[in-house]
Enzyme design. Structure first.
Site, PDB file in Angstrom:
ATOM      1  N   GLY A  18      -1.842  -5.943  -2.028  1.00 51.13           N
ATOM      2  CA  GLY A  18      -0.504  -6.238  -2.550  1.00 51.13           C
ATOM      3  C   GLY A  18       0.042  -5.054  -3.331  1.00 51.13           C
ATOM      4  O   GLY A  18      -0.631  -4.032  -3.490  1.00 51.13           O
ATOM      5  N   ASP A  19       1.262  -5.184  -3.799  1.00 48.11           N
ATOM      6  CA  ASP A  19       1.937  -4.153  -4.610  1.00 48.11           C
ATOM      7  C   ASP A  19       2.082  -2.821  -3.877  1.00 48.11           C
ATOM      8  O   ASP A  19       2.075  -1.768  -4.497  1.00 48.11           O
ATOM      9  CB  ASP A  19       1.175  -3.897  -5.936  1.00 48.11           C
ATOM     10  CG  ASP A  19       0.815  -5.180  -6.660  1.00 48.11           C
ATOM     11  OD1 ASP A  19       1.727  -5.993  -6.853  1.00 48.11           O
ATOM     12  OD2 ASP A  19      -0.356  -5.370  -7.020  1.00 48.11           O
ATOM     13  N   LYS A  41       6.584  -3.141  -0.776  1.00 44.47           N
ATOM     14  CA  LYS A  41       7.259  -3.787   0.361  1.00 44.47           C
ATOM     15  C   LYS A  41       8.753  -3.968   0.136  1.00 44.47           C
ATOM     16  O   LYS A  41       9.548  -3.755   1.029  1.00 44.47           O
ATOM     17  CB  LYS A  41       6.607  -5.156   0.640  1.00 44.47           C
ATOM     18  CG  LYS A  41       5.186  -5.058   1.158  1.00 44.47           C
ATOM     19  CD  LYS A  41       4.550  -6.426   1.336  1.00 44.47           C
ATOM     20  CE  LYS A  41       4.225  -7.108   0.038  1.00 44.47           C
ATOM     21  NZ  LYS A  41       3.123  -6.511  -0.719  1.00 44.47           N
ATOM     22  N   LYS A  79      11.032  -2.304  -1.460  1.00 44.19           N
ATOM     23  CA  LYS A  79      11.855  -1.119  -1.196  1.00 44.19           C
ATOM     24  C   LYS A  79      12.005  -0.865   0.299  1.00 44.19           C
ATOM     25  O   LYS A  79      13.072  -0.527   0.788  1.00 44.19           O
ATOM     26  CB  LYS A  79      11.223   0.094  -1.880  1.00 44.19           C
ATOM     27  CG  LYS A  79      11.992   1.359  -1.572  1.00 44.19           C
ATOM     28  CD  LYS A  79      11.304   2.598  -2.074  1.00 44.19           C
ATOM     29  CE  LYS A  79      11.976   3.790  -1.443  1.00 44.19           C
ATOM     30  NZ  LYS A  79      11.401   5.055  -1.809  1.00 44.19           N
ATOM     31  N   GLY A 126       6.235 -10.136  -6.326  1.00 41.35           N
ATOM     32  CA  GLY A 126       7.288  -9.481  -7.086  1.00 41.35           C
ATOM     33  C   GLY A 126       7.732  -8.259  -6.315  1.00 41.35           C
ATOM     34  O   GLY A 126       7.083  -7.232  -6.351  1.00 41.35           O
ATOM     35  N   HIS A 127       8.818  -8.395  -5.551  1.00 39.67           N
ATOM     36  CA  HIS A 127       9.301  -7.263  -4.761  1.00 39.67           C
ATOM     37  C   HIS A 127      10.413  -6.558  -5.530  1.00 39.67           C
ATOM     38  O   HIS A 127      11.481  -7.123  -5.744  1.00 39.67           O
ATOM     39  CB  HIS A 127       9.787  -7.741  -3.389  1.00 39.67           C
ATOM     40  CG  HIS A 127       8.670  -8.230  -2.527  1.00 39.67           C
ATOM     41  ND1 HIS A 127       8.847  -8.740  -1.275  1.00 39.67           N
ATOM     42  CD2 HIS A 127       7.331  -8.267  -2.746  1.00 39.67           C
ATOM     43  CE1 HIS A 127       7.667  -9.079  -0.755  1.00 39.67           C
ATOM     44  NE2 HIS A 127       6.741  -8.808  -1.648  1.00 39.67           N
ATOM     45  N   THR A 155      -2.172 -15.957 -10.990  1.00 35.65           N
ATOM     46  CA  THR A 155      -1.000 -15.696 -11.844  1.00 35.65           C
ATOM     47  C   THR A 155      -0.617 -16.951 -12.631  1.00 35.65           C
ATOM     48  O   THR A 155       0.340 -16.937 -13.387  1.00 35.65           O
ATOM     49  CB  THR A 155       0.212 -15.240 -11.000  1.00 35.65           C
ATOM     50  OG1 THR A 155       0.444 -16.216  -9.971  1.00 35.65           O
ATOM     51  CG2 THR A 155      -0.013 -13.886 -10.385  1.00 35.65           C
ATOM     52  N   GLN A 158       2.253 -10.357  -1.077  1.00 36.11           N
ATOM     53  CA  GLN A 158       0.868  -9.943  -1.357  1.00 36.11           C
ATOM     54  C   GLN A 158       0.403  -8.902  -0.335  1.00 36.11           C
ATOM     55  O   GLN A 158       1.191  -8.096   0.108  1.00 36.11           O
ATOM     56  CB  GLN A 158      -0.087 -11.148  -1.414  1.00 36.11           C
ATOM     57  CG  GLN A 158       0.112 -12.028  -2.639  1.00 36.11           C
ATOM     58  CD  GLN A 158       1.144 -13.109  -2.424  1.00 36.11           C
ATOM     59  OE1 GLN A 158       1.242 -13.731  -1.395  1.00 36.11           O
ATOM     60  NE2 GLN A 158       1.951 -13.343  -3.426  1.00 36.11           N
ATOM     61  N   THR A 215      -5.402 -14.877  -2.277  1.00 42.27           N
ATOM     62  CA  THR A 215      -4.337 -15.850  -2.487  1.00 42.27           C
ATOM     63  C   THR A 215      -4.619 -17.050  -1.578  1.00 42.27           C
ATOM     64  O   THR A 215      -5.639 -17.084  -0.900  1.00 42.27           O
ATOM     65  CB  THR A 215      -2.959 -15.191  -2.231  1.00 42.27           C
ATOM     66  OG1 THR A 215      -1.944 -16.049  -2.769  1.00 42.27           O
ATOM     67  CG2 THR A 215      -2.699 -14.917  -0.764  1.00 42.27           C
ATOM     68  N   THR A 238       3.939 -10.019 -13.830  1.00 43.16           N
ATOM     69  CA  THR A 238       3.073 -10.355 -14.964  1.00 43.16           C
ATOM     70  C   THR A 238       2.966  -9.238 -16.001  1.00 43.16           C
ATOM     71  O   THR A 238       2.548  -9.479 -17.125  1.00 43.16           O
ATOM     72  CB  THR A 238       1.648 -10.650 -14.461  1.00 43.16           C
ATOM     73  OG1 THR A 238       1.169  -9.479 -13.760  1.00 43.16           O
ATOM     74  CG2 THR A 238       1.622 -11.843 -13.527  1.00 43.16           C
ATOM     75  N   GLY A 239       3.298  -7.991 -15.620  1.00 45.29           N
ATOM     76  CA  GLY A 239       3.126  -6.856 -16.529  1.00 45.29           C
ATOM     77  C   GLY A 239       1.671  -6.415 -16.686  1.00 45.29           C
ATOM     78  O   GLY A 239       1.357  -5.521 -17.459  1.00 45.29           O
ATOM     79  N   SER A 285       3.520   8.610  -2.302  1.00 47.26           N
ATOM     80  CA  SER A 285       2.794   9.874  -2.113  1.00 47.26           C
ATOM     81  C   SER A 285       3.013  10.793  -3.306  1.00 47.26           C
ATOM     82  O   SER A 285       2.123  11.576  -3.682  1.00 47.26           O
ATOM     83  CB  SER A 285       3.293  10.581  -0.850  1.00 47.26           C
ATOM     84  OG  SER A 285       3.420   9.665   0.201  1.00 47.26           O
TER      85      SER A 285
END
Length: 424
Positions: free
Chosen positions: A15-16, A19, A21, A43-44, A132, A226, A241, A303-304, A334
């Site tokens: 995840g993270d 996606k 963007k 969180g996108h 979460t 995710q 998940t 969540t930070g 990159s």
């Protein structure tokens, strides 16, 4: 007969991967953008025109005028969180109610699901998964055990259905010895407001809508949440998940035949991150890991939480490319590695018996990564606008990844803004 095509965009790591963007860059080529699984634990983050938006349940195509966005049947939806997110977007001038359709078959995350999430996690003690806490696991559990409450239920005797589900959850919480219901009435009140607000949107049979769209020759982009390594079947179980995050999940989460899938865009970072507990073979516990975290702003969008950081893992990525049938790779962030003298990539795992493998094994807790080292490119790439400007060392790094994964890298991102995205 000219039928449209369905392309799928998903994360190949934990995840993270960035996606949100990429969806935003690709959406102009599609008529419909659809989310097929996950819930408000996604969180996108999209940044453009000086504004930053974090989308949790709403598909990332919502900013493109005149396109239909669908929340599919595989998604779990929390009415109160959906209302907050949607009202924020409406404030910024995006007319959601015309653009957003919600599947009647999507399951609802109840307030009691969140309490169950906390209670079940607390009961696990040191074996916590690191959820979460948004009630997603218990909602999917109810779905699979045929006890779920769905969006379509809002339209018929909803109060009775809700009360019956709530009562069942309360019995479960009692059995778990849970007593902390602080603030529950407030949460429930807002949740019910969210249900009323949701009724202002189009509730649809999304499988019919999607297949009608295809028959009309239009194109659909399916957006995963995710990442592959969090898939309930193929991820690092049990630290995963509760849904199928891989490409096949798009068929199940939207009602699409597998023969309709066209391109599968796999998104990867130039390094690797993970949130919460679970194995992570290339994790770095030294200054390098900390530097990657700081330069990459690796803190959860929702969540930070600090993300765990490490070098890119090509063994894991090879596995993800295989189970998803990836046709094109998209390389993100990159630029985060711009300042390093040496950049590493894991090309094999050493197992406990001393042997090496390039196939992801059943257990990845105690494998030792085998690295290949690359000369760093030591160039600020954030202002670059074309591939021809890439430093040779970076071109070598890209070429090695493409050869190892036997898949072309078609897009390279060298900065957070929409503009810093280079199509090759």
């Amino acid at each position: 007969m000219n039928t449209g095509k369905v392309d799928v965009l998903l994360g190949l790591q934990w995840g993270d991967e960035g996606k949100g963007k990429v969806v935003d860059v690709l959406t102009p080529h599609y008529d419909v953008i659809a989310r097929f699984q996950g819930g408000p634990n996604a969180g996108h983050t999209l940044e453009f025109e000086g504004q930053k938006y974090v989308l949790r349940s709403i598909p990332s195509g919502i900013f493109q005028g005149g396109k239909v966005n669908i929340i599919g049947n595989g998604v779990v939806l929390a009415p109160d969180l959906f209302m907050d997110e949607a009202k924020d977007l409406e404030k910024s001038g995006h007319p959601l109610k015309e653009r957003l359709h919600i599947s009647k078959k999507a399951h609802l995350i109840m307030p009691t699901h969140r309490i169950l999430d906390r209670a079940i996690e607390a009961a696990k003690g040191k074996n916590k998964v690191g959820t979460t806490g948004k009630g997603i696991g218990p909602t999917y559990t109810d779905k699979v055990s045929r006890n779920g409450l769905r969006v379509g239920d809002i339209l018929d005797h909803f109060e009775e259905k809700y009360a019956a589900h709530k009562e069942r959850h309360m019995k479960m919480l009692k059995a778990l010895g849970w007593t902390d219901f602080d603030g529950f009435d407030e949460v429930e009140k807002k949740w019910m407001e969210g249900v009323a607000y949701m009724m202002e949107f189009h509730f649809v049979d999304s499988e019919h809508e999607i297949n009608r769209t295809l028959r009309a020759g239009k194109n659909i982009l399916c957006e995963g949440a995710q990442g592959t390594m969090l898939d309930v079947d193929f991820g690092s179980y049990p630290f995963v998940t509760s849904s199928n995050t891989i490409c096949a999940g798009a068929c199940i989460g939207l009602g699409i035949g597998p023969n309709k899938i066209g391109n599968v865009y796999g998104i990867m970072k130039a390094y690797c991150t993970r949130v919460g507990a679970g194995p992570f073979p290339t994790e770095l516990f030294d200054e390098t890991g900390k530097t990657i975290r700081d330069l990459g702003h690796e803190y959860g969008a929702v969540t930070g939480r600090e993300r765990r950081c490490g070098w890119v893992d090509l063994v894991q990525l090879k596995y993800s490319v295989m189970v998803n049938g990836v046709t094109q790779l998209i390389l993100m962030k990159s630029d985060v590695l711009d300042a390093f003298d040496t950049v590493k990539a894991c090309v094999a795992y050493r197992l406990k018996d001393g042997s090496e493998t390039t196939e992801l094994p059943y257990e990845i807790d105690d494998v030792t990564p085998v690295y290949k080292e690359f000369k760093g490119w030591k160039t600020d790439m954030t202002k670059m606008t074309s591939e021809s400007q890439f430093p040779q060392a970076f071109k070598d790094y890209i070429k090695f990844i493409e050869d190892f994964l036997e898949t072309p890298i078609s897009i390279v991102s060298v900065g957070p803004d929409r503009e810093a995205t280079i199509e090759r």
